[in-house]
Motif scaffolding. Structure first.
Motif, mmCIF file in Angstrom:
data_model
loop_
_atom_site.group_PDB
_atom_site.id
_atom_site.type_symbol
_atom_site.label_atom_id
_atom_site.label_comp_id
_atom_site.label_asym_id
_atom_site.label_seq_id
_atom_site.Cartn_x
_atom_site.Cartn_y
_atom_site.Cartn_z
ATOM 1 N N THR A 408 3.328 -6.688 6.861
ATOM 2 C CA THR A 408 4.057 -7.838 6.339
ATOM 3 C C THR A 408 5.517 -7.781 6.775
ATOM 4 O O THR A 408 5.972 -6.822 7.389
ATOM 5 N N HIS A 409 6.250 -8.824 6.436
ATOM 6 C CA HIS A 409 7.705 -8.783 6.584
ATOM 7 C C HIS A 409 8.270 -7.797 5.559
ATOM 8 O O HIS A 409 7.734 -7.639 4.467
ATOM 9 N N LEU A 410 9.359 -7.161 5.903
ATOM 10 C CA LEU A 410 9.960 -6.179 5.002
ATOM 11 C C LEU A 410 10.279 -6.788 3.637
ATOM 12 O O LEU A 410 10.073 -6.169 2.602
ATOM 13 N N ALA A 411 10.759 -8.024 3.635
ATOM 14 C CA ALA A 411 11.146 -8.665 2.374
ATOM 15 C C ALA A 411 9.953 -8.829 1.440
ATOM 16 O O ALA A 411 10.096 -8.867 0.225
ATOM 17 N N GLN A 412 8.783 -8.951 2.037
ATOM 18 C CA GLN A 412 7.597 -9.131 1.218
ATOM 19 C C GLN A 412 7.081 -7.831 0.658
ATOM 20 O O GLN A 412 6.561 -7.771 -0.448
ATOM 21 N N ILE A 464 -0.046 -12.956 2.271
ATOM 22 C CA ILE A 464 0.803 -11.771 2.129
ATOM 23 C C ILE A 464 1.064 -11.104 3.478
ATOM 24 O O ILE A 464 2.192 -10.769 3.811
ATOM 25 N N PHE A 465 -0.011 -10.925 4.253
ATOM 26 C CA PHE A 465 0.081 -10.133 5.475
ATOM 27 C C PHE A 465 0.049 -11.020 6.713
ATOM 28 O O PHE A 465 -0.752 -11.954 6.808
ATOM 29 N N ILE A 466 0.901 -10.688 7.675
ATOM 30 C CA ILE A 466 0.912 -11.443 8.936
ATOM 31 C C ILE A 466 -0.071 -10.843 9.945
ATOM 32 O O ILE A 466 -0.378 -11.446 10.957
ATOM 33 N N ASN A 467 -0.541 -9.646 9.656
ATOM 34 C CA ASN A 467 -1.523 -9.011 10.524
ATOM 35 C C ASN A 467 -2.383 -8.104 9.658
ATOM 36 O O ASN A 467 -1.850 -7.275 8.918
ATOM 37 N N ALA A 529 -2.938 -12.521 12.910
ATOM 38 C CA ALA A 529 -4.213 -12.132 13.508
ATOM 39 C C ALA A 529 -4.991 -11.339 12.492
ATOM 40 O O ALA A 529 -4.446 -10.474 11.822
ATOM 41 N N VAL A 530 -6.252 -11.623 12.353
ATOM 42 C CA VAL A 530 -7.122 -10.861 11.471
ATOM 43 C C VAL A 530 -8.285 -10.363 12.301
ATOM 44 O O VAL A 530 -9.028 -11.159 12.865
ATOM 45 N N ALA A 531 -8.432 -9.061 12.401
ATOM 46 C CA ALA A 531 -9.516 -8.475 13.189
ATOM 47 C C ALA A 531 -10.474 -7.751 12.272
ATOM 48 O O ALA A 531 -10.060 -7.040 11.381
ATOM 49 N N THR A 532 -11.739 -7.942 12.465
ATOM 50 C CA THR A 532 -12.749 -7.223 11.698
ATOM 51 C C THR A 532 -13.776 -6.661 12.665
ATOM 52 O O THR A 532 -13.887 -7.098 13.807
ATOM 53 N N GLU A 533 -14.508 -5.680 12.169
ATOM 54 C CA GLU A 533 -15.555 -5.102 13.008
ATOM 55 C C GLU A 533 -16.741 -6.045 13.145
ATOM 56 O O GLU A 533 -17.482 -6.002 14.108
#
Length: 555
Positions: A408-412, A464-467, A529-533
């Motif tokens: 995430t961004h540090l602020a988050q 929440i998360f950018i990656n 980007a969201v990567a899954t198996e």
């Protein structure tokens, strides 16, 4: 005004069992395919006699054109088709692929094209082509779409299954709660039987009723007096330790002994070679005590015992369910299954012997299920050690695990973000290394990921998360732990309060997140980007083909 209701039209059935409600959805499972033609024609003839507009959807034209079918139809087939009161369709050769390609709603569009009047009746043969029973969760969604449409249009439908394999025949019962009725026709104690799991008509409801069937001189089936499917004579004792199902079991013809403690079990079961025991898992249940009870019953009584564990409002962890089955439980009845189906489950276990290994290492299996007593927020070093230890212990038991990493961004990334992650089960951890948040879930099947993360996070992960990344393979998780150990070596959190060990039944107080202090590292935004198996591919295809064919003109 008299209202005509569709019927199965089996002579001898009670009116409740024989008739259907308008707008209802019914499953008919045939273990003996030879009865299909007679049942189909008998029901449709009854509808035509009652001036009910009917639709027949078949897999083969031979089902209406062979000599035996023509004899059963009499003059109803020709007159029905000519008058338009009976419409017959044949599955298109690409029917199954079209359903898979366009979805169940495409089939609904075809039904809309028929302009069915309120009160109409549909008989759908070879329903295995329509519903994806191999994936029961997906099939439940398909069924719900059909059920909602039939109810809205006030059209009644019977869906016939005659080619289910053993696994599918069991799973299809999980769909019954969506239906107005489910009946299975196959072999029983008195030959061919119609076994009503449940059936709702305008006359009322029945459940767990069996009717012996025989073929009449006319070629249609008739019944003798109903026999209760709850007559369970062969199990020497029936004992229940679950108050939530007591009322349901009291309706059976078997005498049940109700106990309030497993300590009384062994004394009560003395000299009983094949008892049936219903145990409870619910709020306040100690899983280790329950596991010990199951193991003791199985080792003391032997293979003849029928042990059912019923989930009362709470679900077992996947690993705990596997543990109970490994230690000797015949079956775990999930909380989603209506309790009125318990008598049928009890009946299905009669004359069965437990065929799995009895001599199992109890202590080793217990350790694999609860390899730690920690949960919640850990330091990154403790997180790595705990996860690595769990992977080593659970390797042989093949317990599913998941590792999540979110950047995430540090602020988050602050105590507010960590507060959104609510972990209450032992073996579930989260940690922060200055740039990423990590979540590890023990005994978490990969096909439940979205549902589980929606539950433990009060906001969506994407917000929440950018990656973000998921790993479900123990080998991949181990490799990722090594990377985490390297990248987090310089991160030194201050004022970090590690959570104390907790018991499985306790809930966590998330105030421990308030004392986390972050470093001042600067994190550049990354592309989302969201990567899954196991990536899922979603395609949007504009429907261009009709799922069912044009009507047959029978001359």
């Amino acid at each position: 005004m008299n209202i005509n209701f569709p019927k199965l039209n089996i002579s001898g059935l009670s009116r409740v069992a024989n008739e259907m409600e308008i707008g209802g959805s019914y499953f008919l499972i045939l273990d003996n395919a030879s009865v299909k033609t007679s049942l189909m024609i008998g029901s449709l003839r009854s509808s035509l006699e009652s001036n009910i507009s009917s639709v027949l959807i078949l897999s083969s034209i031979s089902d209406v054109e062979n000599n035996s079918a023509k004899t059963l139809w009499g003059g109803f087939l020709k007159s029905g088709v000519e008058s338009g009161s009976l419409k017959i369709f044949i599955h298109d050769e690409h029917f199954r692929s079209n359903i898979f390609r366009y979805g169940i709603k495409r089939f609904i569009q075809d039904l809309e094209f028929l302009n069915l009047a309120s009160g109409s009746f549909i008989w759908f043969d070879f329903a295995e082509q329509l519903f994806t029973i191999q994936d029961i969760n997906f099939a439940a969604k398909q069924v719900q779409v059909i059920v909602d449409w039939l109810k809205m249009k006030q059209v009644t439908a019977v869906f016939v299954f005659a080619k289910l394999n053993t696994h599918e025949s069991h799973d299809i019962y999980l769909l019954s709660e969506h239906l107005s009725g489910l009946c299975r026709i196959g072999g029983g104690n008195r030959g061919l039987e119609a076994k009503f799991l449940h059936w709702h008509s305008h006359e009322g409801d029945i459940a767990h009723k069996n009717y012996a069937l025989e073929e009449s001189n006319s070629g249609f089936y008739r019944t003798s007096l109903p026999t209760s499917s709850n007559v369970l004579e062969k199990s020497s004792l029936h004992i229940n330790l679950d108050p939530s199902v007591a009322e349901c079991l009291e309706l059976t013809t078997v005498e049940w002994i109700f106990l309030d403690s497993p300590l009384k079990l062994i004394h009560t079961l003395r000299d009983s070679p094949s008892p049936t025991i219903v145990l409870r898992f619910g709020l306040g249940t100690d899983i280790l005590e329950l596991a010990q009870t199951v193991h003791t019953l199985r080792t003391v009584i032997g293979r003849g015992a029928k042990i059912i564990v019923h989930e009362d409002s709470l679900s077992l962890r996947h690993s705990c369910e596997l543990l109970l089955l490994s230690l000797g439980a015949n079956v775990v009845m999930h909380k989603e299954i209506p309790v009125w189906r318990l008598p049928l489950l009890v009946e299905s276990l009669e004359d069965t012997l437990f065929n799995r290994d009895i001599d199992v290492p109890f202590d080793k299996l217990i350790l694999g299920v609860e390899p730690t007593q920690l949960a919640g927020l850990l330091t990154i070093e403790e997180f790595i050690d705990q996860v690595d230890n769990i992977l080593k212990i659970t390797k042989e038991n093949k317990i599913p695990v998941v590792l999540f990493k979110g950047t995430t961004h540090l602020a988050q990334v602050s105590q507010e973000v960590l507060k959104e992650i609510r972990l209450s089960r032992v073996g579930d951890f989260c940690a922060f290394d200055g740039s990423s948040v990590y979540i590890f879930l023990l005994s978490c099947p990969s096909y439940h990921l979205k549902e589980i993360f929606d539950r433990i996070c009060s906001v969506s992960l994407d917000s929440i998360f950018i990656n973000s990344n998921f790993w479900t393979s123990p080998e991949n998780i181990t490799a990722e732990l090594e990377k985490i150990q390297i990248t987090s070596a310089e991160f030194i959190p201050t004022n970090f309060n590690q959570i104390d060990a907790i018991l499985p039944s306790e809930r966590l107080d998330h105030s421990y997140c308030e004392n986390v202090t972050l470093t001042n590292n600067i994190i550049e935004p990354l592309p989302t980007a969201v990567a899954t198996e196991n990536e899922s591919i979603q395609q949007t295809i504009q429907p261009q083909e009709q799922v069912i064919s044009t009507p047959i003109n029978n001359n």
